[in-house]
Design a protein around this motif. Sequence first.
Motif, PDB file in Angstrom:
ATOM      1  N   VAL A  12      19.164   0.303   5.731  1.00 26.44           N
ATOM      2  CA  VAL A  12      17.940  -0.471   5.940  1.00 26.44           C
ATOM      3  C   VAL A  12      17.461  -1.044   4.610  1.00 26.44           C
ATOM      4  N   GLU A  13      17.091  -2.328   4.634  1.00 25.82           N
ATOM      5  CA  GLU A  13      16.580  -2.995   3.431  1.00 25.82           C
ATOM      6  C   GLU A  13      15.094  -3.287   3.618  1.00 25.82           C
ATOM      7  N   ALA A  14      14.260  -2.819   2.698  1.00 22.90           N
ATOM      8  CA  ALA A  14      12.825  -3.083   2.757  1.00 22.90           C
ATOM      9  C   ALA A  14      12.551  -4.537   2.396  1.00 22.90           C
ATOM     10  N   LYS A  15      11.730  -5.214   3.220  1.00 26.72           N
ATOM     11  CA  LYS A  15      11.371  -6.610   2.975  1.00 26.72           C
ATOM     12  C   LYS A  15       9.901  -6.747   2.561  1.00 26.72           C
ATOM     13  N   GLU A  16       9.032  -6.021   3.236  1.00 28.88           N
ATOM     14  CA  GLU A  16       7.592  -6.046   2.933  1.00 28.88           C
ATOM     15  C   GLU A  16       7.064  -4.621   3.039  1.00 28.88           C
ATOM     16  N   PHE A  17       6.075  -4.292   2.209  1.00 31.44           N
ATOM     17  CA  PHE A  17       5.446  -2.980   2.273  1.00 31.44           C
ATOM     18  C   PHE A  17       4.002  -3.142   1.835  1.00 31.44           C
ATOM     19  N   GLU A  18       3.075  -2.773   2.711  1.00 33.73           N
ATOM     20  CA  GLU A  18       1.651  -2.865   2.401  1.00 33.73           C
ATOM     21  C   GLU A  18       0.982  -1.533   2.710  1.00 33.73           C
ATOM     22  N   LEU A  19       0.448  -0.901   1.697  1.00 32.67           N
ATOM     23  CA  LEU A  19      -0.289   0.344   1.862  1.00 32.67           C
ATOM     24  C   LEU A  19      -1.765  -0.031   2.037  1.00 32.67           C
ATOM     25  N   ARG A  20      -2.334   0.291   3.204  1.00 33.85           N
ATOM     26  CA  ARG A  20      -3.702  -0.144   3.528  1.00 33.85           C
ATOM     27  C   ARG A  20      -4.752   0.927   3.264  1.00 33.85           C
ATOM     28  N   HIS A  21      -4.389   2.189   3.464  1.00 35.32           N
ATOM     29  CA  HIS A  21      -5.346   3.288   3.257  1.00 35.32           C
ATOM     30  C   HIS A  21      -4.624   4.512   2.722  1.00 35.32           C
ATOM     31  N   VAL A  22      -5.286   5.216   1.815  1.00 33.14           N
ATOM     32  CA  VAL A  22      -4.828   6.518   1.333  1.00 33.14           C
ATOM     33  C   VAL A  22      -5.988   7.482   1.521  1.00 33.14           C
ATOM     34  N   ILE A  23      -5.743   8.536   2.272  1.00 28.60           N
ATOM     35  CA  ILE A  23      -6.770   9.536   2.537  1.00 28.60           C
ATOM     36  C   ILE A  23      -6.244  10.870   2.010  1.00 28.60           C
ATOM     37  N   ALA A  24      -6.971  11.470   1.083  1.00 21.89           N
ATOM     38  CA  ALA A  24      -6.511  12.722   0.470  1.00 21.89           C
ATOM     39  C   ALA A  24      -7.620  13.770   0.552  1.00 21.89           C
TER      40      ALA A  24
END
Length: 66
Positions: A12-24
């Motif tokens: 699998v080849e990554a084309k787009e990646f968007e991290l919208r929220h990080v909850i810790a």
Amino acid sequence: MRTFFDLLQTHVEAKEFELRHVIAEGDEIVLIGHMVSKVRAPGQAIDTAFALHTTVQDGRITRYRD
């Protein structure tokens, strides 16, 4: 985990990646986002909304849920 992601990259080849929220909170982390990947054979795109729940202890991922 390392073996899983190494094998995944061969197919699998990554084309787009968007991290919208990080909850810790403590050792628990939830990552919410969107990604588009291309399966190398047959070349089809996969459009995915995701939520990852991980547990991190001593700087290492000890649990990973997708």
